[in-house]
Write a protein that holds these residues in place. Structure first.
Motif: not given
Lengths: 208, 208
Positions: B26, B153, A36, B11, B33, A32-33, B14-15, A29-30
């Motif tokens: 984010i 994270m 994005a 996502l 997270l 992917s973020l 965001l993009a 997910l990180a």
């Protein structure tokens, strides 16, 4: 599917006492973020006459960032599925020697899949880190902190994924597989070190 | 609300070519997270007789991790709102000297809020990093990679948030505010350097 859950419900599920989803899915997910955010910076650059000279390069970065974002988002669910398959293999019967051998083989196969998956996440996150660093250098300077955060997310996702590769390697018996995977891990870390240092240096110059 | 969106839609949003949500949101999400993953490791430790000696400490970590996860999740939306308020202030009329003065004051107020918010995200993420490192040391070793990812994270969220503090500081005129904020940023970075190095060292020992 995890990526069809609401963000808040996903956080709640993550915090629950179920081991899945866990760090593997969060690493994907990180990444992917990061993809994005890098794509957003591209979109805020394309069409802006101030950045006319880099349009075609930024368009190419955007295509790759969008693709990586999608790939890594799919890995959020795929990582949890891979983990569950390892758990399923451990539950196979082991009463007879034949069952024991079949169970052991199934565990090893599931383990290799559960190591390959985060290895792919690390490779894709490395690509995101590279794109983020590039768009931080050449993209819309109003979105510099966004590009920098994109790189930080990719870097964190990469290392998180590698922890998941390493922890699975500990249960794998195939020495040739272990050696080949460790070599790949080493190469990814070396490339990440270089790209991450470059990102921080550029961010320090542009952001302060 | 952003955190009520499906992960995949988030996502996508965001993009998009809209600057909000961006890196600030984010960064808060990354911290959240981390908090959620640290809480999961606590829940996988509590009630396990192998870790009976650390039950009360892990329970205290869990309470704090759950709280930080919630706080940071709320900052995902709050950061985007703070950014939008800055944009709104810039749109205020500036025809007369009186309007110009009011607009300038509104921009400065909105900018300070938009800097304070990620500063709070960085402070909360620092707490998550500390909790993640501790639960990596004393918690369920089967979830070691999850605790390590929780720390990564939080570390990424912290630095992402600080980029957002710094970029907003560039538009703030109040010298006393700038000096005080820069001192806080420096202190957070020093503490992060120490806790992050400890996390990596523990992870290398436990995971490999």
């Amino acid at each position: 599917m995890l990526i069809q859950m609401k963000v808040n419900d996903f956080l709640e599920e993550l915090a629950s006492n179920s081991p899945a989803p866990g760090g593997g899915s969060i690493s994907a997910l990180a990444g992917s973020l990061g993809g994005a955010l890098a794509a957003m910076v591209c979109r805020l650059t394309i069409g802006n006459s101030k950045y006319a000279e880099v349009q075609s390069e930024v368009e190419a970065i955007l295509t790759e960032a969008d693709q990586l974002r999608g790939e890594l988002a799919r890995c959020v669910d795929a990582d949890t599925e891979a983990f569950n398959k390892v758990m399923d293999a451990y539950k196979l019967p082991k009463a007879t020697d034949e069952e024991k051998a079949a169970r052991s083989k199934a565990i090893q196969q599931a383990m290799q899949h559960a190591a390959n998956l985060p290895l792919g996440v690390a490779e894709s996150s490395l690509k995101v880190l590279k794109l983020a660093g590039r768009v931080l250098s050449i993209g819309n300077s109003n979105a510099a902190s966004d590009a920098a955060v994109a790189g930080l997310m990719a870097h964190a996702g990469l290392h998180g994924a590698l922890y998941n590769v390493k922890i699975n390697l500990g249960s794998i018996k195939d020495e040739a597989y272990i050696t080949a995977t460790q070599a790949k891990v080493k190469e990814i870390i070396e490339q990440d070190n270089k790209l991450h240092a470059e990102l921080l240096a550029t961010a320090a110059k542009v952001i302060g």
